[in-house]
Design a protein around this motif. Structure first.
Motif, mmCIF file in Angstrom:
data_model
loop_
_atom_site.group_PDB
_atom_site.id
_atom_site.type_symbol
_atom_site.label_atom_id
_atom_site.label_comp_id
_atom_site.label_asym_id
_atom_site.label_seq_id
_atom_site.Cartn_x
_atom_site.Cartn_y
_atom_site.Cartn_z
ATOM 1 N N ILE A 180 0.435 -1.193 -0.090
ATOM 2 C CA ILE A 180 0.131 0.457 -0.216
ATOM 3 C C ILE A 180 1.262 1.046 -0.207
ATOM 4 O O ILE A 180 1.476 1.280 0.376
ATOM 5 N N THR A 181 0.820 1.643 -1.049
ATOM 6 C CA THR A 181 1.622 2.894 -1.385
ATOM 7 C C THR A 181 0.537 4.511 -0.917
ATOM 8 O O THR A 181 -0.656 4.792 -1.520
ATOM 9 N N VAL A 182 1.438 5.124 -0.052
ATOM 10 C CA VAL A 182 0.274 6.517 0.183
ATOM 11 C C VAL A 182 1.205 7.688 0.141
ATOM 12 O O VAL A 182 1.980 7.739 0.158
ATOM 13 N N LYS A 183 0.232 8.770 -0.688
ATOM 14 C CA LYS A 183 1.438 10.560 -1.342
ATOM 15 C C LYS A 183 1.326 11.387 -0.451
ATOM 16 O O LYS A 183 -0.459 11.466 0.193
ATOM 17 N N GLY A 184 2.238 12.242 0.751
ATOM 18 C CA GLY A 184 1.656 13.391 0.804
ATOM 19 C C GLY A 184 2.743 14.299 1.172
ATOM 20 O O GLY A 184 4.175 13.861 0.810
ATOM 21 N N GLU A 185 2.446 15.647 1.500
ATOM 22 C CA GLU A 185 3.635 15.857 2.145
ATOM 23 C C GLU A 185 4.304 15.728 4.216
ATOM 24 O O GLU A 185 2.867 15.979 4.457
ATOM 25 N N PRO A 186 5.250 16.100 3.985
ATOM 26 C CA PRO A 186 5.412 15.349 5.163
ATOM 27 C C PRO A 186 5.060 16.345 6.021
ATOM 28 O O PRO A 186 5.388 17.820 6.009
ATOM 29 N N ASP A 187 4.870 15.989 6.863
ATOM 30 C CA ASP A 187 4.305 17.352 8.714
ATOM 31 C C ASP A 187 5.364 17.433 8.862
ATOM 32 O O ASP A 187 6.278 17.246 9.522
ATOM 33 N N PRO A 188 5.314 18.965 9.160
ATOM 34 C CA PRO A 188 6.361 19.984 9.774
ATOM 35 C C PRO A 188 7.002 19.594 11.462
ATOM 36 O O PRO A 188 8.223 19.577 11.459
ATOM 37 N N ASP A 189 5.464 19.293 11.874
ATOM 38 C CA ASP A 189 6.674 18.570 13.232
ATOM 39 C C ASP A 189 6.924 17.257 13.148
ATOM 40 O O ASP A 189 7.461 17.351 14.314
ATOM 41 N N THR A 190 6.885 16.724 12.322
ATOM 42 C CA THR A 190 7.383 15.287 12.893
ATOM 43 C C THR A 190 8.307 14.577 11.735
ATOM 44 O O THR A 190 8.916 13.664 11.800
#
Length: 135
Positions: A47-57
């Motif tokens: 399962i591959t998801v995509k997004g932008e990394p959270d700046p806090d984590t």
């Protein structure tokens, strides 16, 4: 955009059989996979998801939470089941690996949080046969 993949495993039985066809037609097209006594596979699910990394984590999404969602909504429904008879989201569908990948996409997508998008379902039926679905 960052892509994150989680790999899961499940075992399941199925048969390929078109009820609109004769037994001879099914055997001609699907061969041993139309066996009335079913057959099984040890599936590998990517399962591959995509997004932008959270700046806090720094995470696109917490992989522990992703694993829980996949296990709760997919693996628990598929593992050690008969895909043709036991899996609600496969009812009325020919249980090919292609259709299973599409059904997994449709089942999983609504459970992902906002900002985390499905990118790909890769489903290995055998070490030499797999399908990819991009929605």
């Amino acid at each position: 955009m960052v892509y994150l993949t989680r790999i899961e495993h499940f075992n399941a039985a199925h048969k390929l059989f078109n009820p609109a066809w004769t037994e001879a037609q099914n055997e001609q097209v699907f061969g041993k996979c139309a066996n009335k006594n079913w057959h099984g596979h040890n599936y590998e699910l990517y399962i591959t998801v995509k997004g932008e990394p959270d700046p806090d984590t720094g995470f696109v999404y917490d992989v522990k939470k992703l694993s829980e969602i996949i296990k709760d909504h997919i693996i628990e429904k598929l593992d050690h089941r008969n895909l043709n008879e036991d899996v609600d989201f496969m009812k009325g569908k020919l249980c090919s690996t292609e259709n299973l990948a599409i059904a997994i996409w449709n089942e999983l997508g609504p459970h992902l949080p906002e900002g985390v998008l499905l990118h790909c379902i890769k489903l290995y039926e055998t070490p030499r046969i797999y399908v990819e679905y991009f929605g």
